[in-house]
Design an enzyme around this catalytic site. Sequence first.
Site, PDB file in Angstrom:
ATOM      1  N   GLN A  21       3.360   7.436  -3.763  1.00 18.08           N
ATOM      2  CA  GLN A  21       2.323   7.466  -4.792  1.00 18.08           C
ATOM      3  C   GLN A  21       2.002   8.878  -5.274  1.00 18.08           C
ATOM      4  O   GLN A  21       1.441   9.042  -6.352  1.00 18.08           O
ATOM      5  CB  GLN A  21       1.055   6.786  -4.270  1.00 18.08           C
ATOM      6  CG  GLN A  21       1.255   5.291  -4.075  1.00 18.08           C
ATOM      7  CD  GLN A  21       0.025   4.598  -3.565  1.00 18.08           C
ATOM      8  OE1 GLN A  21      -0.204   4.548  -2.363  1.00 18.08           O
ATOM      9  NE2 GLN A  21      -0.793   4.067  -4.454  1.00 18.08           N
ATOM     10  N   HIS A 122       4.720   3.333   4.340  1.00 14.54           N
ATOM     11  CA  HIS A 122       3.828   2.896   3.254  1.00 14.54           C
ATOM     12  C   HIS A 122       4.749   2.412   2.122  1.00 14.54           C
ATOM     13  O   HIS A 122       4.746   2.943   1.025  1.00 14.54           O
ATOM     14  CB  HIS A 122       2.909   4.041   2.845  1.00 14.54           C
ATOM     15  CG  HIS A 122       1.657   3.604   2.130  1.00 14.54           C
ATOM     16  ND1 HIS A 122       0.390   3.906   2.581  1.00 14.54           N
ATOM     17  CD2 HIS A 122       1.473   2.900   0.994  1.00 14.54           C
ATOM     18  CE1 HIS A 122      -0.511   3.413   1.749  1.00 14.54           C
ATOM     19  NE2 HIS A 122       0.116   2.793   0.769  1.00 14.54           N
ATOM     20  N   ASN A 166       1.504   0.557   7.034  1.00 15.73           N
ATOM     21  CA  ASN A 166       0.357   0.350   6.164  1.00 15.73           C
ATOM     22  C   ASN A 166       0.473  -1.018   5.503  1.00 15.73           C
ATOM     23  O   ASN A 166       1.466  -1.313   4.824  1.00 15.73           O
ATOM     24  CB  ASN A 166       0.310   1.403   5.056  1.00 15.73           C
ATOM     25  CG  ASN A 166      -0.890   1.176   4.161  1.00 15.73           C
ATOM     26  OD1 ASN A 166      -2.017   1.386   4.589  1.00 15.73           O
ATOM     27  ND2 ASN A 166      -0.673   0.689   2.949  1.00 15.73           N
ATOM     28  N   GLU A 167      -0.527  -1.852   5.710  1.00 18.67           N
ATOM     29  CA  GLU A 167      -0.656  -3.127   5.005  1.00 18.67           C
ATOM     30  C   GLU A 167       0.633  -3.954   5.015  1.00 18.67           C
ATOM     31  O   GLU A 167       1.227  -4.220   3.953  1.00 18.67           O
ATOM     32  CB  GLU A 167      -1.127  -2.886   3.557  1.00 18.67           C
ATOM     33  CG  GLU A 167      -2.445  -2.133   3.490  1.00 18.67           C
ATOM     34  CD  GLU A 167      -2.972  -1.920   2.074  1.00 18.67           C
ATOM     35  OE1 GLU A 167      -2.304  -2.328   1.114  1.00 18.67           O
ATOM     36  OE2 GLU A 167      -4.064  -1.347   1.930  1.00 18.67           O
ATOM     37  N   GLU A 354      -8.703   2.939   4.701  1.00 16.06           N
ATOM     38  CA  GLU A 354      -8.758   3.006   3.228  1.00 16.06           C
ATOM     39  C   GLU A 354      -9.998   2.284   2.746  1.00 16.06           C
ATOM     40  O   GLU A 354     -10.332   1.207   3.252  1.00 16.06           O
ATOM     41  CB  GLU A 354      -7.550   2.325   2.566  1.00 16.06           C
ATOM     42  CG  GLU A 354      -6.269   3.082   2.655  1.00 16.06           C
ATOM     43  CD  GLU A 354      -5.135   2.402   1.875  1.00 16.06           C
ATOM     44  OE1 GLU A 354      -5.402   1.646   0.919  1.00 16.06           O
ATOM     45  OE2 GLU A 354      -3.980   2.626   2.269  1.00 16.06           O
ATOM     46  N   GLU A 408      -0.177   3.841  -8.946  1.00 18.40           N
ATOM     47  CA  GLU A 408      -0.803   2.660  -8.349  1.00 18.40           C
ATOM     48  C   GLU A 408       0.160   1.468  -8.462  1.00 18.40           C
ATOM     49  O   GLU A 408      -0.127   0.449  -9.071  1.00 18.40           O
ATOM     50  CB  GLU A 408      -2.174   2.401  -8.994  1.00 18.40           C
ATOM     51  CG  GLU A 408      -2.966   1.212  -8.496  1.00 18.40           C
ATOM     52  CD  GLU A 408      -3.169   1.123  -6.977  1.00 18.40           C
ATOM     53  OE1 GLU A 408      -3.206   2.158  -6.299  1.00 18.40           O
ATOM     54  OE2 GLU A 408      -3.260  -0.015  -6.489  1.00 18.40           O
TER      55      GLU A 408
HETATM   56  O1  IFM Z   1      -2.994   2.291  -3.718  1.00 15.54           O
HETATM   57  C1  IFM Z   1      -3.117   1.291  -2.772  1.00 15.54           C
HETATM   58  C2  IFM Z   1      -2.538   1.743  -1.441  1.00 15.54           C
HETATM   59  O2  IFM Z   1      -1.214   2.148  -1.564  1.00 15.54           O
HETATM   60  C3  IFM Z   1      -2.608   0.634  -0.438  1.00 15.54           C
HETATM   61  N1  IFM Z   1      -3.919   0.072  -0.357  1.00 15.54           N
HETATM   62  C4  IFM Z   1      -4.596  -0.262  -1.575  1.00 15.54           C
HETATM   63  C5  IFM Z   1      -4.559   0.917  -2.537  1.00 15.54           C
HETATM   64  C6  IFM Z   1      -5.306   0.586  -3.841  1.00 15.54           C
HETATM   65  O3  IFM Z   1      -4.785  -0.551  -4.443  1.00 15.54           O
END
Ligand code: IFM
Length: 444
Positions: A21, A122, A166-167, A354, A408
């Site tokens: 990002q 990520h 991440n996620e 986050e 994003e």
């Molecule tokens: O930008 C994202 C991030 O990469 C992962 N969590 C949510 C953020 C906002 O949408």
Amino acid sequence: MPKRSDFPKDFLWGVSTSAYQIEGAAREDGRGESIWDRFSHTPGKTRDGHTGDIACDHYHRYREDVQLMRDLGVNTYRFSLSWPRLIPTGDGPLNPQGVDFYDRLIDSLLEAGIQPFLTLYHWDLPQTLQERGGWENRQTAFDFARYASLAASRFGDRVESWITHNEPWCSAFLGYQIGLFAPGYQNLKAALQVSHHLLLSHGLAVKEIRAACSRPVEVGAALNHNPAYPYTNDPADVDAARRFDGYFNRWFLDPLAGQGYPADMLAYYADDAPEIQPGDLDIIAEPCDFLGINYYEREWVQDAPANLPPQTRRHTDPARPHTADREVYPEGLFELLQRIQRDYPKLSPIYITENGANFPDQIAPDGRVRDPQRQQYLEAHLDQALRAIQAGIDLRGYYLWSLLDNFEWALGYHGRYGIVYVDFDTQQRTPKDSARWFQQFLRS
Ligand code: IFM
């Protein structure tokens, strides 16, 4: 409005970003291609065809960005390594220029008194591994563990805090079921197998990181969770909220906590459920040192049998404030933390890894970026974080998403989550009013 001094003295205060990002320099210094390079260069996949080729040019401007953080007064910074920058083919040798970049970044952070909090994955899988099946291929979990070990042996002398994934919900379900994210597939069975391999790779990596670091470190995962509430009292909506919770929250929390996959969801997925080899669940349940929670919104759920699993439709309350892409529901943060502490005590302590808001910010003619709604959003969520601490929840840190406006994902550069405005033509950084507020807050 909460003050910093209301929080414990050793509470961590940080900002968060990720490699694809912000870094840019997509074809420089030996970096390999990632699935997000491939996906964002495929017509129709991101808004206006935006890519992370240049992003915030952080690769060349990291010193300026570290200075921004120093000015803010944060004591920690969460960022991710780009796997294809470090190991261009995913499973081959380390790229010395990639190692050098992260060495310089970590050293600058430490010089500025900012603790690095490092995420390994990520979402930017090396494209060569995707060509061998990506996360659908069980071998990728072992390639990830090797990458984790190499990264830990290079940076573990200076980095104490490590996040594996991440996620993972996004990697698996946005990437393989919904198709909104790379690699852009639409196949539930594949998504479920991917989710299992991601969790497996997490457990393998936790062991590798601990073994490769020359001193004790803390390791965990960062999960995105939306607490789910039924839209009405209709039993069908109540059941839909349970299903959504299973699909989005429990599918990851239960196995990490050593409870295996939720039985109701295994039954729901039936033949689509993942193949699990003997011993996998023990590997996934490797005890961690913390759980990272990314919180943005709640899920207000109605039963919708015609929709994709989990067959739900989301509602938001028009009476509540909204960001550019989400309903603002700060109480959900408290309720989520409370639930995790209650139902998954083994996973504590917790960091909020986050939390932040996307608004269509603009620079005014006087050069200021006025974003009072972002400040309100952050204050309301910090209130709930404080409420959680006062209720006895073991919450140890807060990472604001994000330091900079950045790429994003499918929204391209149309989603501005930063507290620092980025002009993507000139790369000029302008701290928004919310950055000044955060700075004051951190001094309070
Ligand atoms: O930008 C994202 C991030 O990469 C992962 N969590 C949510 C953020 C906002 O949408």
